[in-house]
Design a protein around this motif. Structure first.
Motif, PDB file in Angstrom:
ATOM      1  N   ARG A 166       0.827  -1.191   0.000  1.00  8.63           N
ATOM      2  CA  ARG A 166       0.000   0.000   0.000  1.00  8.63           C
ATOM      3  C   ARG A 166       0.866   1.247   0.000  1.00  8.63           C
ATOM      4  O   ARG A 166       0.585   2.229  -0.666  1.00  8.63           O
ATOM      5  N   GLU A 167       1.935   1.178   0.750  1.00  9.03           N
ATOM      6  CA  GLU A 167       2.826   2.330   0.770  1.00  9.03           C
ATOM      7  C   GLU A 167       3.417   2.565  -0.607  1.00  9.03           C
ATOM      8  O   GLU A 167       3.488   3.691  -1.087  1.00  9.03           O
ATOM      9  N   GLN A 169       2.227   1.681  -3.453  1.00  5.76           N
ATOM     10  CA  GLN A 169       1.211   2.170  -4.369  1.00  5.76           C
ATOM     11  C   GLN A 169       0.943   3.644  -4.153  1.00  5.76           C
ATOM     12  O   GLN A 169       0.700   4.395  -5.081  1.00  5.76           O
ATOM     13  N   ALA A 170       0.986   4.029  -2.894  1.00  4.00           N
ATOM     14  CA  ALA A 170       0.742   5.433  -2.616  1.00  4.00           C
ATOM     15  C   ALA A 170       1.779   6.282  -3.319  1.00  4.00           C
ATOM     16  O   ALA A 170       1.490   7.361  -3.820  1.00  4.00           O
ATOM     17  N   ARG A 171       3.003   5.768  -3.366  1.00  3.82           N
ATOM     18  CA  ARG A 171       4.043   6.537  -4.053  1.00  3.82           C
ATOM     19  C   ARG A 171       3.830   6.536  -5.557  1.00  3.82           C
ATOM     20  O   ARG A 171       4.201   7.475  -6.242  1.00  3.82           O
ATOM     21  N   ARG A 173       1.135   6.707  -7.039  1.00  6.76           N
ATOM     22  CA  ARG A 173      -0.166   7.228  -7.398  1.00  6.76           C
ATOM     23  C   ARG A 173      -0.154   8.184  -8.568  1.00  6.76           C
ATOM     24  O   ARG A 173      -1.027   8.140  -9.415  1.00  6.76           O
ATOM     25  N   ARG A 174       0.816   9.039  -8.555  1.00  7.25           N
ATOM     26  CA  ARG A 174       0.805  10.036  -9.612  1.00  7.25           C
ATOM     27  C   ARG A 174       0.754   9.353 -10.971  1.00  7.25           C
ATOM     28  O   ARG A 174       0.040   9.771 -11.864  1.00  7.25           O
ATOM     29  N   SER A 176      -0.409   6.524 -11.620  1.00  3.26           N
ATOM     30  CA  SER A 176      -1.617   5.744 -11.845  1.00  3.26           C
ATOM     31  C   SER A 176      -2.736   6.575 -12.456  1.00  3.26           C
ATOM     32  O   SER A 176      -3.655   6.042 -13.036  1.00  3.26           O
ATOM     33  N   ILE A 177      -2.644   7.858 -12.349  1.00  2.00           N
ATOM     34  CA  ILE A 177      -3.686   8.680 -12.960  1.00  2.00           C
ATOM     35  C   ILE A 177      -3.787   8.360 -14.442  1.00  2.00           C
ATOM     36  O   ILE A 177      -4.861   8.141 -14.981  1.00  2.00           O
ATOM     37  N   LEU A 179      -2.981   5.772 -15.921  1.00  2.00           N
ATOM     38  CA  LEU A 179      -3.494   4.446 -16.187  1.00  2.00           C
ATOM     39  C   LEU A 179      -5.008   4.410 -16.072  1.00  2.00           C
ATOM     40  O   LEU A 179      -5.681   3.641 -16.724  1.00  2.00           O
TER      41      LEU A 179
ATOM     42  N   PRO B 432      -8.777   9.394  -9.232  1.00  2.00           N
ATOM     43  CA  PRO B 432      -7.443   8.873  -8.966  1.00  2.00           C
ATOM     44  C   PRO B 432      -7.060   9.229  -7.549  1.00  2.00           C
ATOM     45  O   PRO B 432      -7.385  10.307  -7.074  1.00  2.00           O
ATOM     46  N   ALA B 434      -4.130   9.765  -6.366  1.00  2.00           N
ATOM     47  CA  ALA B 434      -2.940  10.549  -6.077  1.00  2.00           C
ATOM     48  C   ALA B 434      -3.106  12.013  -6.406  1.00  2.00           C
ATOM     49  O   ALA B 434      -2.643  12.499  -7.408  1.00  2.00           O
ATOM     50  N   PRO B 439       4.355  12.200  -2.169  1.00  2.00           N
ATOM     51  CA  PRO B 439       4.040  10.781  -1.960  1.00  2.00           C
ATOM     52  C   PRO B 439       4.130  10.403  -0.494  1.00  2.00           C
ATOM     53  O   PRO B 439       3.319   9.671   0.003  1.00  2.00           O
ATOM     54  N   THR B 442       1.095  11.294   1.242  1.00  2.00           N
ATOM     55  CA  THR B 442      -0.043  10.479   0.894  1.00  2.00           C
ATOM     56  C   THR B 442      -0.012   9.151   1.617  1.00  2.00           C
ATOM     57  O   THR B 442      -0.995   8.709   2.167  1.00  2.00           O
ATOM     58  N   SER B 443       1.164   8.601   1.584  1.00  2.00           N
ATOM     59  CA  SER B 443       1.200   7.278   2.195  1.00  2.00           C
ATOM     60  C   SER B 443       0.860   7.387   3.665  1.00  2.00           C
ATOM     61  O   SER B 443       0.152   6.578   4.222  1.00  2.00           O
ATOM     62  N   LEU B 446      -2.705   7.621   4.087  1.00  2.00           N
ATOM     63  CA  LEU B 446      -3.372   6.342   3.889  1.00  2.00           C
ATOM     64  C   LEU B 446      -3.364   5.539   5.150  1.00  2.00           C
ATOM     65  O   LEU B 446      -4.351   5.003   5.589  1.00  2.00           O
ATOM     66  N   GLU B 537      -4.224  -1.799 -10.111  1.00  2.00           N
ATOM     67  CA  GLU B 537      -3.168  -0.861 -10.302  1.00  2.00           C
ATOM     68  C   GLU B 537      -2.968   0.080  -9.183  1.00  2.00           C
ATOM     69  O   GLU B 537      -1.909   0.279  -8.657  1.00  2.00           O
ATOM     70  N   GLY B 538      -3.994   0.788  -8.870  1.00  2.00           N
ATOM     71  CA  GLY B 538      -3.671   1.905  -8.097  1.00  2.00           C
ATOM     72  C   GLY B 538      -3.847   1.661  -6.699  1.00  2.00           C
ATOM     73  O   GLY B 538      -3.410   2.329  -5.867  1.00  2.00           O
TER      74      GLY B 538
END
Lengths: 503, 596
Positions: A166-167, A169-171, A173-174, A176-177, A179, B432, B434, B439, B442-443, B446, B537-538
């Motif tokens: 999860r961590e 993925q959080a990184r 994220r940018r 993933s937009i 995608l 999305p 993010a 980052p 964000t994490s 989360l 993915e996300g």
């Protein structure tokens, strides 16, 4: 943990009301507070407050075994699961086991009370310490423990992985937009890539094939194939469970045999089973001895000033057992009620109540009794008019009696340990205590004791209820260090049951 | 305070059962102590009354109870232990609030986890789908769980449990005593009493003494004695003498039934005779066909009927039985027999019968829930309700709040929300995740928000709605506020109306396990598929800390995030999930888009 377990209705007694919720939050949630006998109260000498166990915070200071009285540091106690490392308890009667040697030199645990012996479960050894080690090993090697360790390991790893993922993925994220965007605009989906090709858009045939696949899969699918790795779990299908077989017949026959025995001789009771729950023992022979649970020494602090009220010595054998022990018994006058005649308590009858007060401190204690604080009626004369609007605000605690005695103030003489020895030999030091008592209220006085007599009258509508009244008392006294304390207590008297009209 | 955080100590796990409370530490194989639950907790729910106690009363009860648990039983410092409460699905709100109040204010624990107790036994099976049957003291509760999503809509209770067996036992004993009136010996005088009355020097006195006394007292009849039995003794008689009779279909070889009458010794010289028929007869109430109350097998059938058609076959492959009553000898085979009969008489469920499989965890049924809690407590990143949240005024997590705040369906929001142009609004489930620039931040957000979304049931909703919620990331808050409110409110009904099957289908799909042909598959499928992708993915944001049983799936698909305790089809809706995509809500939003 031994507290008074309540009184019978109408039992004559004196209690102290504490934790009254006056908006200060101290007794929050308790409304009219709680009642305690003096023995269960504490006195915080920093803020001069009489408080109950609810007004204190507790901390564990040390652990010790109640049988061998050995003190155990907290880290060690944690390691040994808060149980003694040497003493064991009988699985049948829960008394402490002793180690006995048989004629052939074998050592085993035996219970001196119920005659249980660990020979019955093949727990024997050459030497006493080997026996203890063997018992320990038995506990450590239990299949439940290993199974649990495996499960915990598996799930902990999985959860760690998820957290890490999860961590990560959080990184991401940018990125993933980008995608997401094609997916939302309907241009294609990753589904296609999964099923073989690149990023194809959805086609109806794909879908139908997929559904067909699924239908066939569904028929044979077993969710057991998805069992988490590392978890080995037994299961039995309904068919197997109810299919008769020789093996089952045997196990049933065995079960029946145990069912036919006299229950207390062979079948474990509920308490015995919960003590070693993992053994799932139906019969006594399946029970194993457990180690003796430790006890703790705890210190208590005042919630308001966070200073120690009770602080024990670490060692369970030390004398005195406490470094500090501010119990209310040593500060607040003890009250002893002269039990009234139950026949005297009746609606409309004025009666007198006598009680003795003993001053435990070595200084004069001044006591101001606000005797009529919680009276329902302002005075006897206005009784008729006042009955209707007896506001609950003047009687928030639901007392059923009025105190007719006026508020008064008195001084109780100092406690002197040699008083009883010297009685009659020395002239009493009367200088410190005023003698201008109203003989109708303070009927007797001697040393640190006074006898108080109050006149009380039950409410007219209270027949059949408990006869209770309460008096707030302001106390001022000096403790051993000559620190001056001003505190208040709230005495609650219960005399008995009020009988019906007697007029 | 920092000290407590740096030294991680295992959680305290408390399972407040109706009859017995189990308490102990996480990662251990058995509860440290099992003791009788204080009366108030027992009396909460009877047949007619749901909750008798006020908040104040609860506070008093729990203050006493938790003090005992921490200082007497577990001997642990509450300031350094998180607490896991194995929470009854239907426990009254004042009770929960009282628990938080006592634990945070009086004992200063750092955090509480409210975990729906019926999910916990699933950890021991290693599967994320199954049926948990808790045959307890007051009632039998049956909950299906599909791919880590508890289907509360199919939650069923059968009003039979240990208490009813006890009642029957008392009736039977009384009836026997009335039919066969007889006198029993009075219990011998206690040792202390005897010693008092007889001086040490005259042993002869003690022999003469009983005679005059016996003459004075009226004889004690069996009826009196049985009538005066207390509940604890009665329960002990049940555990020691009673069993569940069963007869496998082979004509007499495999029959658990004994014809032996036994005597239950009460004191040294008293005994209660118990007829052979009574011994199994009282347990028949659990399978009682008279229709007076729902019995266990009917409960299971009802539950299955409430479940979506396409997951029934998966569900029955993993049945876990827990609860104290289930440890009666013969319980499981009898349940299997009854279940088979019930299935055979039900034409719609007939085919399911052959797939039924019982999981047999190593642990005794009475402590299964607790052991599950102990595993839950050993995991990292699980959702919690922390002291800081409590102080901020965040409401005690409560899955029930989910239904309470349900709002009418509203038209989906327009695609372009004021702030995010070109990006679908969060409500549609595709926003999305993010948006925040750093980052790291964000994490952390989360993780921070996972508590709210995670572990326990519907706790998510109330949290997300309260402004001070757990959103520590300011971005999150802003975003939420920027959304048109309908977008959020529409989620609830959406997810309610399309409960799990969809979501499950999606997941099942991703794993190729199948199971989702219901739920109007053709149209839903692509969406579902896409959904999973987005997940893969996300992901997200899917908040939480995937606790558990699901953990396995989560590893693979990513979406599954929060496993355990989500109410049916309710996506966890923390701020984070709002943005990313609660599965169901997201699907719904998209479907709406497509249709318009």
């Amino acid at each position: 943990m031994i507290y008074s377990d309540g009184y019978a209705e109408g039992e004559p007694r004196v209690e102290f009301r504490t934790d009254v919720d006056d908006g200060g939050g101290q007794g929050a949630g308790t409304g009219t507070g709680r009642l305690f006998p003096l023995e269960e109260l504490y006195f915080c000498d920093a803020c001069s407050l009489v408080c109950s166990r609810y007004g204190l915070t507790e901390e564990i200071d040390s652990y010790y075994c109640p049988h061998c009285l050995e003190n155990m540091p907290s880290s060690e106690a944690m390691l040994y699961l808060n149980r003694c490392s040497k003493c064991f308890e009988c699985p049948i009667c829960f008394n402490t086991l002793t180690i006995t040697a048989a004629h052939d030199g074998k050592c085993f645990f035996s219970c001196q009370f119920c005659r249980w012996s660990s020979g019955e479960i093949q727990l024997e050894a050459e030497k006493p310490d080997m026996l203890v080690a063997a018992a320990f090993q038995k506990e450590r090697d239990s299949p439940h423990r290993t199974e649990m360790n495996k499960l915990v390991e598996t799930f902990r790893k999985a959860s760690q992985e998820i957290t890490r993922e999860r961590e990560l993925q959080a990184r991401m994220r940018r990125r993933s937009i980008t995608l997401f965007l094609p997916a939302t605009s309907g241009e294609g989906s990753k589904r296609g890539s999964k099923s073989g090709g690149g990023a194809h858009p959805w086609v109806v045939e794909d879908l139908e094939n997929m559904l067909k696949d699924k239908k066939t899969k569904l028929k044979t699918m077993s969710i057991r194939t998805t069992t988490k790795k590392g978890v080995r779990i037994e299961s039995i299908s309904l068919k197997d469970l109810i299919a008769p077989s020789d093996e089952k017949a045997r196990s049933i026959a065995e079960q029946l045999k145990s069912l036919d025995e006299t229950p207390t001789d062979t079948i474990a009771s509920l308490d015995q089973r919960t003590r070693c729950i993992n053994e799932e023992a139906h019969t006594l022979s399946g029970l194993i001895p457990s180690r003796k649970p430790l006890l703790t020494k705890r210190s208590r602090r005042c919630r308001q000033c966070t200073r120690y009220v009770v602080k024990p010595q670490i060692n369970p054998c030390s004398t005195p057992p406490f470094q500090k022990q501010n119990i209310a018994w040593l500060y607040v006058p003890r009250v002893l009620l002269v039990h009234p005649n139950p026949n005297e308590i009746g609606v409309g009858r004025v009666m007198s109540v006598s009680f003795a007060m003993y001053n435990p401190v070595e200084s004069n204690t001044t006591a101001r009794f606000a005797a009529d604080a919680y009276n329902r009626n302002i005075s006897e004369g206005e009784e008729e008019e006042d009955r209707d609007n007896n506001s609950s605000s003047s009687n928030p605690f639901g007392y059923t009696m009025d105190v007719l005695t006026e508020p008064f103030e008195t001084v109780i003489g100092p406690h002197n340990e040699l008083q009883d020895v010297h009685e009659g030999l020395i002239e009493e030091d009367s200088a410190a205590v005023p003698t201008d008592d109203n003989p109708e209220i303070i009927t007797e006085r001697k040393g640190n004791k006074i006898m108080v007599c109050l006149r009380v009258k039950p409410h007219d509508d209270s027949a059949g209820k408990e006869a209770t009244f309460g008096i707030p008392v302001e106390l001022s006294f000096k403790d051993r260090t000559m620190k001056e304390h001003n505190t208040h207590i709230h005495l609650v008297f219960t005399l008995g049951i009020i009988s019906g009209a007697s007029e | 305070m920092d000290y407590y955080w740096s030294v991680e100590k295992t959680c305290v796990v408390i399972d407040l059962g109706r009859a017995f409370t189990k308490c102990g530490f996480a990662t251990e194989a058995a509860p440290r102590h099992i003791f009788r639950t204080p009366e108030l907790i027992q009396e909460v729910k009877t047949d007619t009354v749901t909750s008798t106690a006020s908040f104040e009363r609860w506070v008093q009860v729990f203050e006493e109870l938790f003090k005992n648990v921490f200082f007497f039983y577990l001997q642990a410092n509450p300031k350094e232990r998180r607490v896991i409460i194995c929470d009854k699905v239907c426990s009254p709100r004042p009770m929960r609030e009282a628990i938080s109040k006592v634990l945070f204010e009086k004992l200063a624990v750092p955090a509480i986890h409210f975990v729906p107790d019926l999910l916990l036994p699933l950890y021991l099976t290693g599967l994320s789908t199954g049926i948990v049957i808790d045959c307890g003291y007051e009632e039998t509760r049956i909950l299906p769980i599909c791919e880590c999503v508890p289907l509360y809509s199919a939650f069923t209770t059968a009003r039979v449990g240990g208490r009813h067996v006890d009642e029957k036992l008392r009736e039977a004993l009384l009836a026997y005593a009335k039919e066969n009136p007889s006198n029993v010996k009075r219990p011998a005088k206690g040792w202390a009493g005897r010693r008092k009355s007889t001086p040490m020097s005259s042993p002869s006195a003690s022999q003469e003494e009983p005679t005059p006394e016996a003459a004075e007292e009226p004889p004690l009849t069996l009826t009196d004695m049985v009538g005066s039995l207390d509940d604890v003794t009665l329960e002990d008689i049940k555990m020691r003498c009673c069993y569940v009779r069963y007869r496998l279909a082979d004509g007499g070889k495999c029959v658990l039934e004994t014809s032996k009458d036994i005597k239950y010794p009460l004191h040294c010289d008293q005994a209660i005779p118990i007829k052979a028929a009574t011994r199994w007869g009282v347990c028949e109430v659990l399978w009682d066909e008279s229709g007076e109350r729902t019995n266990i097998q009917e409960g299971i059938i009802q539950m299955l009927e409430k479940c979506p058609v396409d997951i029934r076959k998966s569900l029955v492959q993993n049945i876990v039985v827990c609860g104290g009553t289930a440890s009666l000898p013969g319980f499981l085979p009898r349940m299997a027999l009854e279940l088979k009969m019930a299935f055979e008489s039900d034409s719609r469920l007939h085919h399911v019968c052959e797939r039924v499989e019982f999981s047999l965890p190593q642990f005794p049924p009475a402590s299964l829930i607790w052991v599950g809690g102990a595993i839950y407590g050993s995991m990292e990143g699980v959702a919690e309700y922390s002291a800081a949240q409590y102080q901020k005024g965040v409401k005690t997590p409560d899955w029930a709040a989910f239904t309470l705040v349900q709002q009418p369906v509203q038209p989906p929001p327009s695609a372009d929300s004021p702030t995010n142009i070109g990006v679908p609004p969060a409500g549609s489930g595709l926003a999305p995740p993010a948006l925040s620039s750093s980052p790291q931040k964000t994490s952390s957000s989360l993780l921070a928000s996972s508590p709210a979304g995670g572990g326990s049931g519907g706790l998510t909703l109330p949290m997300a709605e309260s402004p001070q919620g757990s959103n520590q990331d300011s971005n999150v808050v802003e975003e939420q506020e920027a959304l048109p409110s309908p977008s959020r409110s529409q989620e609830t009904p959406a997810s309610m109306s399309v409960p799990s099957p969809g979501a499950d289908a999606a997941k099942a799909d991703a794993e190729g396990v199948g199971g989702g042909e219901g739920a109007g598959a053709p149209s839903a499928q692509p969406e579902a598929g896409r959904d999973t992708d987005t997940g893969a993915e996300g992901t997200q944001a899917a908040p939480a800390a995937a606790p558990a049983p699901a953990a396995e799936g989560a590893g693979r698909t990513g979406t599954r995030s929060n496993i355990a305790p989500r109410p049916a089809g309710a996506p966890s809706r923390t701020s984070a999930s709002t943005r990313s995509s609660g599965a169901a809500a997201g699907r719904r939003g998209r479907r709406d888009d497509a249709t318009t």
